[in-house]
Design a protein around this motif. Structure first.
Motif, mmCIF file in Angstrom:
data_model
loop_
_atom_site.group_PDB
_atom_site.id
_atom_site.type_symbol
_atom_site.label_atom_id
_atom_site.label_comp_id
_atom_site.label_asym_id
_atom_site.label_seq_id
_atom_site.Cartn_x
_atom_site.Cartn_y
_atom_site.Cartn_z
ATOM 1 N N UNK A 186 14.828 51.946 18.857
ATOM 2 C CA UNK A 186 16.268 51.674 18.987
ATOM 3 C C UNK A 186 17.068 52.972 19.012
ATOM 4 N N UNK A 187 18.131 52.956 19.795
ATOM 5 C CA UNK A 187 19.038 54.103 19.852
ATOM 6 C C UNK A 187 20.154 53.863 18.845
ATOM 7 N N UNK A 188 20.224 54.692 17.826
ATOM 8 C CA UNK A 188 21.179 54.498 16.733
ATOM 9 C C UNK A 188 22.443 55.311 16.975
ATOM 10 N N UNK A 189 23.570 54.677 16.712
ATOM 11 C CA UNK A 189 24.851 55.386 16.769
ATOM 12 C C UNK A 189 25.491 55.331 15.389
ATOM 13 N N UNK A 190 26.479 56.166 15.156
ATOM 14 C CA UNK A 190 27.145 56.196 13.850
ATOM 15 C C UNK A 190 27.773 54.846 13.555
ATOM 16 N N UNK A 191 27.415 54.257 12.425
ATOM 17 C CA UNK A 191 27.984 52.971 12.024
ATOM 18 C C UNK A 191 29.158 53.196 11.076
#
Length: 265
Positions: free
Chosen positions: A14-19
């Motif tokens: 998965x490509x994670x972005x800032x949550x």
């Protein structure tokens, strides 16, 4: 074939972005007090300012609260939220048991939390319905007892969100404040740096100097000079935070003696 399917499943990344991010230091201090106060005998705070946020939560006690240029009536469960540099103090109407919380906190600039506070401007009186009052008091009670840092952070953020969503944030000021007294506070709020005497206030309102002094003592429990000084110190603190020198802050805030300014500050 089954092994290939498993490999295919495991190969997905998965490509994670800032949550969310709460980077930056948050300092806080929570105080709980349950004291008998007799305003005729007990020393109480004058109007004051400080560089931190303050959340005052009333539990009991017949009090009012001066915040900026408004005087609010206070009931059990009411909150006064003061931003850095805002003049405020509690006013006692008569001897009472005053039970309350005060939560002071500082937030690092440039963080999502500081942006949240600047965007929402939770300032003045905050009033909830009974259900939310109970929830707020439960949260603050938990905050007083919890030691684990992560849990403390979660509770603190829940308190801020509850205050932001309150329906009573724009509640009107106490209507027992005389109309001319409210005019004085608004006038001082606009021109506090220019006014150098009680006489100037009295002239503006077409009343006597003793009348102005009496109104301040009766309704705000302080003198006009003390109120003006608190407002000027509030402005000076703002200037210092904007990196003005002490001398610049002194003169721009209406003080004429730097040594006295430093002592007062």
């Amino acid at each position: 074939l089954q092994n290939r399917k498993e490999e295919k499943k495991m190969s997905f990344q998965p490509i994670l972005s800032d949550a969310f991010s709460l980077s930056g230091e948050v300092k806080m201090h929570l105080s709980y007090k349950n004291l008998f106060i007799d305003p005729e005998k007990t020393a109480v705070d004058d109007s004051h300012v400080h560089g931190s946020y303050e959340i005052y939560i009333n539990l009991s006690g017949e009090v009012s609260f001066l915040h900026s240029d408004k005087l609010y009536s206070i009931e059990s469960g009411d909150v006064i939220f003061s931003e850095p540099g805002e003049v405020h103090h509690c006013i006692y109407q008569k001897p009472c048991i005053h039970e309350h919380y005060c939560l002071w906190f500082e937030v690092s600039d440039g963080t999502p939390l500081s942006a949240f506070l600047k965007k929402n401007r939770i300032s003045g009186r905050v009033r909830h319905d009974l259900e939310k009052k109970e929830r707020l008091l439960n949260l603050v009670s938990e905050l007083k007892n919890v030691r684990e840092e992560f849990e403390k952070s979660v509770i603190f953020l829940n308190v801020l969100c509850l205050l932001k969503d309150a329906e009573g944030r724009e509640a009107e000021e106490n209507k027992t404040l005389p109309g001319k007294m409210q005019i004085i506070l608004e006038y001082l709020n606009e021109r506090v740096l220019e006014i150098n005497s009680v006489g100037a206030i009295a002239e503006h309102l077409h009343v006597s100097i003793p009348t102005v002094n009496r109104w301040f003592r009766e309704y705000l429990h302080l003198s006009p000079g003390e109120f003006i000084r608190a407002k000027r110190l509030s402005y000076a603190e703002k200037l210092l935070r904007e990196e003005a020198s002490v001398t610049e802050a002194c003169y721009k805030a209406g003080f004429t003696d730097c040594s006295r300014f430093i002592r007062l500050f």
